[in-house]
Design a protein around this motif. Structure first.
Motif, short mmCIF file in Angstrom:
data_model
loop_
_atom_site.label_atom_id
_atom_site.label_comp_id
_atom_site.label_asym_id
_atom_site.label_seq_id
_atom_site.Cartn_x
_atom_site.Cartn_y
_atom_site.Cartn_z
N LYS A 19 52.17 1.42 17.76
CA LYS A 19 51.22 1.63 16.66
C LYS A 19 50.57 2.98 16.90
N LYS A 22 51.20 4.72 20.13
CA LYS A 22 50.78 3.99 21.33
C LYS A 22 51.61 2.71 21.44
N LEU A 24 52.07 -1.16 23.15
CA LEU A 24 51.32 -2.30 23.65
C LEU A 24 51.91 -2.74 24.99
N TYR A 89 53.87 -3.86 14.34
CA TYR A 89 52.50 -4.36 14.46
C TYR A 89 52.06 -4.88 13.09
N ALA A 94 44.29 -6.16 20.65
CA ALA A 94 44.90 -6.39 21.97
C ALA A 94 43.86 -6.95 22.93
N TRP A 106 46.70 -0.59 24.56
CA TRP A 106 47.53 0.37 23.82
C TRP A 106 47.48 1.68 24.61
#
Length: 157
Positions: A19, A22, A24, A89, A94, A106
């Protein structure tokens, strides 16, 4: 930890969720990956599809909802297999599950592939995604043979 009831110990999945440049990652709390930042995933349940398993695992481990997209890596050894997807996403913040991981974060994907706390397998998968935009497979040298015999990893060209 993983609920042993209804778990298919021979099949596991993981998801690469990106996302805004970045990725996860979760900081693992046990086993060989303890303290390392890895892509979220885990074992499938009996009679569960790989796409359903990756959605469930990422949601359980991070609180993030995803939609699996492409298969970008497959690892086989003598006792199990592991399929890695890219995943879109959808929503959620998160957060750690407080069990299998101590944090869900992230991190800039280009930083993730250089960090000492991101293991080689995760780095190689992320580099494949960066370099190839999810098109095709190639053999990626990976020696994870210490415990379970020779591995094969196939990732993006």
């Amino acid at each position: 930890m993983v609920n042993e009831e209804n778990t298919d110990w021979g099949k596991s999945v993981a998801g690469i969720v990106i996302k805004e440049s970045k990725v996860l990652l979760v900081r693992h709390t046990y086993g060989a990956g303890k303290g390392k930042l890895i892509i979220p995933g885990g074992y499938m349940k009996l009679n569960e599809t790989p796409t359903d398993a990756v959605k469930r695992e990422i949601l359980e481990e991070t609180g993030v909802t995803v939609e699996p997209l492409e298969v970008v890596g497959i690892r086989f050894n003598f006792k199990d297999w592991y399929v890695i997807f890219t995943a879109k996403y959808i929503g959620g913040e998160a957060q750690s599950d407080g069990d299998e991981n101590s944090e869900a974060v992230w991190i800039d994907i280009n930083e993730a592939v250089t960090r000492a706390d991101v293991p080689d397998l995760t780095q190689k998968l992320l580099i494949s995604v960066i370099d190839n935009n999810g098109k095709g497979f190639k053999d990626i040298p990976y020696d994870g043979s210490e415990k379970n015999g020779p591995f094969s990893l196939y990732g993006l060209k």
